[in-house]
Design an enzyme around this catalytic site. Structure first.
Site, PDB file in Angstrom:
ATOM      1  N   GLY A 179      -4.636  -7.015 -21.855  1.00 52.10           N
ATOM      2  CA  GLY A 179      -5.666  -6.010 -22.081  1.00 52.10           C
ATOM      3  C   GLY A 179      -5.147  -4.596 -22.151  1.00 52.10           C
ATOM      4  O   GLY A 179      -5.932  -3.647 -22.250  1.00 52.10           O
ATOM      5  N   ARG A 206       1.970 -17.167 -26.902  1.00 52.87           N
ATOM      6  CA  ARG A 206       1.742 -16.198 -27.968  1.00 52.87           C
ATOM      7  C   ARG A 206       0.527 -15.351 -27.598  1.00 52.87           C
ATOM      8  O   ARG A 206      -0.223 -15.683 -26.672  1.00 52.87           O
ATOM      9  CB  ARG A 206       1.473 -16.921 -29.297  1.00 52.87           C
ATOM     10  CG  ARG A 206       2.576 -17.871 -29.734  1.00 52.87           C
ATOM     11  CD  ARG A 206       3.792 -17.137 -30.237  1.00 52.87           C
ATOM     12  NE  ARG A 206       4.789 -18.055 -30.797  1.00 52.87           N
ATOM     13  CZ  ARG A 206       5.962 -17.671 -31.261  1.00 52.87           C
ATOM     14  NH1 ARG A 206       6.296 -16.390 -31.236  1.00 52.87           N
ATOM     15  NH2 ARG A 206       6.819 -18.553 -31.748  1.00 52.87           N
ATOM     16  N   ALA A 207       0.319 -14.255 -28.314  1.00 50.54           N
ATOM     17  CA  ALA A 207      -0.814 -13.382 -28.037  1.00 50.54           C
ATOM     18  C   ALA A 207      -2.127 -14.140 -28.172  1.00 50.54           C
ATOM     19  O   ALA A 207      -2.280 -14.985 -29.063  1.00 50.54           O
ATOM     20  CB  ALA A 207      -0.795 -12.197 -28.997  1.00 50.54           C
ATOM     21  N   ASP A 267     -11.406 -14.585 -23.503  1.00 50.46           N
ATOM     22  CA  ASP A 267     -10.427 -14.942 -22.478  1.00 50.46           C
ATOM     23  C   ASP A 267     -11.167 -15.007 -21.154  1.00 50.46           C
ATOM     24  O   ASP A 267     -11.054 -14.130 -20.307  1.00 50.46           O
ATOM     25  CB  ASP A 267      -9.296 -13.899 -22.440  1.00 50.46           C
ATOM     26  CG  ASP A 267      -8.014 -14.454 -21.843  1.00 50.46           C
ATOM     27  OD1 ASP A 267      -7.989 -15.636 -21.489  1.00 50.46           O
ATOM     28  OD2 ASP A 267      -7.040 -13.689 -21.730  1.00 50.46           O
TER      29      ASP A 267
END
Length: 503
Positions: A179, A206-207, A267
């Site tokens: 974030g 990974r992102a 998320d």
């Protein structure tokens, strides 16, 4: 009674279906008629020892011949077939765990065994994307209690392989919940802690919702797709590694969930904890540091929320036999100058090389986290741990250690250059009082990060700076003019990314 199977000739359709296996058949195909297949049906494809559940798309008569079956790129890869091969096709079994999914949708609590059934079916590609998205949605928004988070974590660990480290009682790890654009402290922390002689086999995702994850940034610098034996060899040589966890199948369900989380830009709290800790446990970690940045536009907005999340991490970790230390850090503004895989790689290299131009905020955050991890390892107290971390960085030992890890993983790559860039200038004088982390991250993502490693942006200013009209705010990088223009349109519609007050 065993289902009948039918064989058809494979055609590579060359279609990228975002990792969801898809099969294409003609509406008048004899198999479609015999089995009553229709669009969106789930079917099992079999070739040799490989089998795969895929979603059926029905085509017009001109695309395929009647005895042909078309496969998406991911279906071709997972079945290990080529055009001209012949495979068998039949109805997919009914998944009982979908009933458990509906149970949770209606607000009921799931047991460990029920989570295990769901995760097992997800990890074996039994769920289609819309069903995975449903699971992610019902796990978000605080809908999982502590027992369910523990159960989900344990189910995700059990779904994949686990690393072990014979001869080492304590294995360390570090994770930031994200974030905060540019917050690429992990490679620096791994270099410092492993230079101190502690085992820290860092596997990263990974992102998910950011313009770059540690695996994306490290992938711009070296090989991160290491097999389990490769990771063990790198760690045996250097005490640390910086690898992509998805390459070693440590928590395969998590990698499938992350793919949809990225699309949903979601998320959730329970899923986040289970995702992080399942990867740590599967990597064999016994101690882990969790960085929780807090800020108005960070992932965690308030100190109260951060303390609650830290408590959950600690309690779930304890139930899963891993010691967790959480550190609540400042998440009010971006870290460093670069946002995106390559630009963040430039920043972390400059910090490790102790360059005068290196971003000092990134350096100090990395030192703070390294000191916390060294204290967790050595129980020396934070002041002594900070002195040690700073000495390892300033003496060049951390950089030497980082380069040793890079060499063991296959060597240093040349960083690619973006094909296009644009300098964005300030429209008025003023003092920057805030930068919206979420919108800034989105700007970098719209430019192509992290899928185009060189895409992203480089900040020329940060919170607290006094600027003048015409001064460069940031340079935007992209590998296509379309993405560059798209990102700039977003910026011009969101000028509040930078909040200015009169100087």
């Amino acid at each position: 009674m065993q289902q009948p199977t039918h064989s058809l000739v494979v055609v590579d359709m060359g279609i990228d279906t975002h990792q969801e296996p898809v099969v294409y058949m003609r509406r008048d195909c004899h198999v479609c008629k015999a089995e009553g297949f229709n669009a969106s049906r789930r079917v099992v494809l079999s070739y040799g020892d490989c089998s795969l559940i895929a979603t059926l798309n029905v085509t017009s008569t001109g695309v395929l011949k009647q005895d042909q079956v078309g496969l998406s790129k991911i279906a071709m890869q997972r079945l290990k077939v080529k055009s001209g091969d012949r495979l068998c096709i039949q109805h997919a079994p009914v998944l009982a765990s979908l009933g458990l999914l509906r149970k949770k949708i209606f607000g009921n609590k799931l047991t460990r065994a029920e989570f295990k059934d769901i995760i097992q079916d997800i990890s074996t590609h039994g769920y289609r994307d819309m069903e995975i998205a449903s699971f992610l949605t019902i796990c978000a928004g605080g809908r999982l209690d502590i027992e369910e988070i523990i159960s989900l974590t344990q189910a995700m660990v059990e779904s994949g392989k686990r690393l072990s480290w014979p001869g080492h009682e304590r294995i360390f790890d570090k994770h930031c919940i994200g974030g905060l654009p540019g917050n690429r402290t992990t490679p620096i922390v791994v270099a410092i802690v492993s230079a101190a002689g502690h085992i820290i086999p860092k596997t990263s995702s990974r992102a998910i919702t950011s313009p770059a994850g540690t695996a994306d940034t490290m992938g711009a610098l070296t090989n991160v797709s290491l097999k389990m034996a490769d990771i063990q060899a790198v760690v045996a040589k250097t005490c640390g590694c910086l690898a992509w966890g998805g390459a070693v199948n440590l928590s395969p369900a998590d990698d499938l969930l992350i793919r949809l989380e990225r699309v949903l830009d979601l998320d959730g709290e329970g899923q986040l904890i289970a995702s992080v800790l399942s990867k740590k446990i599967a990597a064999g970690s016994t101690h882990a540091l969790i960085d929780i940045p807090v800020g108005d536009t960070a992932k965690v907005r308030t100190r109260t929320d951060a303390e609650r999340l830290a408590s959950l991490f600690t309690r779930v970790g304890s139930a899963c036999n891993i010691r967790i230390r959480c550190v609540i850090t400042d998440g009010s503004k971006p870290v460093g100058y670069g946002i995106g895989p390559v630009e963040e790689a430039r920043d972390l290299l400059s910090v490790l090389q102790c360059q005068k131009s290196a971003p000092q905020d990134l350096r100090e955050r990395a030192l703070l986290l390294a000191a916390e991890l060294l204290d967790l390892a050595e129980n020396s107290g934070l002041d002594e741990a900070m002195d040690k971390a700073r000495s390892l960085l300033d003496s060049g030992r951390a950089y030497q250690q980082f380069m040793a890890i890079i060499a063991a993983q296959g060597g240093l790559k040349s960083l690619p250059q973006a094909h296009f860039h644009h300098d964005q200038h300030a429209q008025r004088n003023g003092r920057i009082t805030a930068i919206d982390n979420r919108k800034l991250a989105r700007l970098a993502k719209l430019a192509g990060a992290p899928f185009s490693p060189a895409a992203g942006l480089r900040l020329r200013v940060n919170v607290g700076d006094t600027i003048h009209r015409g001064q460069t705010l940031f340079r935007l990088f992209s590998d296509s003019t379309g993405e560059l223009d798209y990102a700039l349109q977003y910026y011009l519609s969101n000028l509040d990314i930078f909040t200015l007050e009169d100087a």
